[in-house]
Design an enzyme around this catalytic site. Structure first.
Site, mmCIF file in Angstrom:
data_model
loop_
_atom_site.group_PDB
_atom_site.id
_atom_site.type_symbol
_atom_site.label_atom_id
_atom_site.label_comp_id
_atom_site.label_asym_id
_atom_site.label_seq_id
_atom_site.Cartn_x
_atom_site.Cartn_y
_atom_site.Cartn_z
ATOM 1 N N SER A 153 0.825 -1.205 0.000
ATOM 2 C CA SER A 153 0.000 0.000 0.000
ATOM 3 C C SER A 153 0.866 1.263 0.000
ATOM 4 C CB SER A 153 -0.866 -0.007 1.262
ATOM 5 O OG SER A 153 -1.427 1.264 1.502
ATOM 6 N N HIS A 158 -13.762 -1.729 -1.118
ATOM 7 C CA HIS A 158 -12.738 -1.371 -0.133
ATOM 8 C C HIS A 158 -13.041 -2.028 1.222
ATOM 9 C CE1 HIS A 158 -9.365 1.675 -0.188
ATOM 10 N NE2 HIS A 158 -9.310 1.256 1.050
ATOM 11 N N TYR A 191 -2.159 5.568 -4.292
ATOM 12 C CA TYR A 191 -3.185 6.586 -4.054
ATOM 13 C C TYR A 191 -2.723 7.848 -4.760
ATOM 14 C CZ TYR A 191 -5.788 4.057 -0.462
ATOM 15 O OH TYR A 191 -6.578 3.164 0.200
ATOM 16 N N THR A 233 -5.864 2.670 -6.857
ATOM 17 C CA THR A 233 -7.133 2.638 -6.109
ATOM 18 C C THR A 233 -7.977 3.843 -6.483
ATOM 19 O OG1 THR A 233 -6.136 1.436 -4.287
ATOM 20 C CG2 THR A 233 -8.167 2.625 -3.806
ATOM 21 N N LYS A 276 -8.468 -0.598 -9.144
ATOM 22 C CA LYS A 276 -9.099 -1.181 -7.948
ATOM 23 C C LYS A 276 -10.223 -0.281 -7.439
ATOM 24 C CE LYS A 276 -7.887 -2.687 -3.245
ATOM 25 N NZ LYS A 276 -8.475 -1.676 -2.364
#
Ligand code: GLV
Length: 387
Positions: free
Chosen positions: A107, A276, A130, A156, A252
């Protein structure tokens, strides 16, 4: 040592071992947590078709995800703050995934940085991005993922603004934790976790701290999201990111048929049908309910993966039978990590693999690639009759 046979067993140990703030972070959905609950209970609505007197020997769970061979089509999902569940948690989880032969996704909001994980593993992992307002930061983090030899970028799309998780606000979630009286009292009972943490220097957001400019409170995921995430993210910006990356590209957070078609037109290598883990739009349908509609809409135009709600190998089988080519576990591996470090992640993968393999056999299937909707008993109104 208790006998561990289920993901739930790992969760019980995890809960005893890890500070409440980080357990609650994992175990939260947003607002009323309806979608968070539905993600798991909806799997229970699907039943399995028992088949007998077929040769069940020589079974295989081997598959590919975006062309990469996997022992079973179950990747480790990107999870923020993983290094707070266990010291150097991202490295431990990545090593377990590597040994097992499944992808690990790091992440953006991890504790160990891209470079930390790359230096401590020997196979390429996937990186989840992100998108921040600071384009320079985004470009640099993409370049860092390339330099670390990451073999897919997972972008994402469903968290440009955070769905509120009440427990995180009440607990004052931060990395590292701020030593308030309730935190100190809690930590007093979590001494094994504390000792483990003292052994690492990685206790804040490794991809961010020292790499981003003008950040207010770097210890708070919530304030960082509110300040820095780019609410203007759209298909033009997605295109720019894909071009900068230039490698395998996964989108995603798709939960809508039209968005899925758009992603297929766009030419993504895969989409992840996901809400999520129920942490964003509370009130959205569960991912397993949306999956068949999305699979039917995009056909073979894009590889469809799914996450949100998988706690067993039977859930994996159901998702694959519904048409997913790959699945992800988030909480299921975090429970293992928090309970027993790297060995716990391996244990979680073993549990899921064994459940998948045995269930395949009892459904009369030898090859994970052959799973199809006929293996399931699907309530007629499973996808719902929503206007
Ligand atoms: C971040 O991805 C979160 O759900 O907290």
């Amino acid at each position: 040592m208790p006998v561990i046979t289920t993901i739930d067993d790992l969760k019980r140990i995890y809960r005893r071992r890890v500070p409440k703030m980080f357990y609650d972070y994992t175990e939260s959905g947003s607002y009323t947590e309806q979608t968070f609950r539905d993600n798991t209970t909806d799997f229970g609505q699907l039943r399995l078709r028992q088949k007998v007197a077929v040769d069940m020997s020589g079974r295989s769970t081997a598959a590919t995800m975006i062309g990469q061979p996997v022992t079973m089509p179950v990747a480790l999902a990107p999870v923020g703050l993983t290094g707070m569940q266990s010291a150097d948690g991202e490295i431990r989880a990545a090593r377990a995934a590597e040994k097992f032969g499944v992808p690990f996704t790091l992440s953006t909001m991890s504790i160990c940085s891209i470079e930390d994980v790359a230096q401590n593993t020997s196979r390429p992992f996937w990186f989840q991005l992100y998108v921040m307002k600071d384009e320079d930061f985004v470009d640099r983090i993409i370049d860092r993922a390339k330099a670390a030899n990451c073999s897919a970028l997972v972008l994402t799309l469903d968290l440009q603004i955070q769905g509120q998780r009440h427990k995180d606000l009440k607990n004052g979630l931060s990395a590292p934790p701020k030593l308030t009286l309730p935190v100190i009292l809690d930590l007093a009972t979590k001494w094994a976790w504390g000792l483990d943490m003292l052994g690492t220097k990685r206790r804040s957001f490794g991809n961010i701290v020292g790499h981003a400019k003008g950040v207010g409170d770097t210890s708070s995921l919530m304030s960082w999201t509110a300040e820095q995430f780019d609410q203007q993210l759209d298909w033009t910006k997605i295109s720019r990111i894909r071009d900068r990356w230039g490698g395998k590209f996964i989108l995603k957070g798709i939960l809508d048929v039209e968005d899925a078609r758009r992603a297929a037109d766009f030419g993504a290598d895969a989409i992840i049908v996901s809400n999520h883990g129920g942490r964003q739009l509370d009130g959205a349908l569960s991912a397993i309910r949306m999956l068949p509609r999305i699979v039917d809409a995009v056909g073979d135009r894009v590889e469809v993966h799914m996450d949100s709600g998988i706690r067993t190998g039977q859930d994996v089988l159901k998702a694959l039978a519904m048409g997913a080519k790959g699945t992800y576990i988030g909480r299921s591996f975090i429970y293992g990590l928090g309970a027993m470090g790297q060995a716990g992640v391996t244990k979680a993968l073993e549990i899921i693999h064994k459940e998948l393999d045995t269930t395949m056999a009892l459904c009369g299937e030898r090859d994970v690639l052959a799973l199809r909707r006929e293996n399931l008993l699907i309530p007629r109104d499973f996808s719902g009759n929503w206007a």
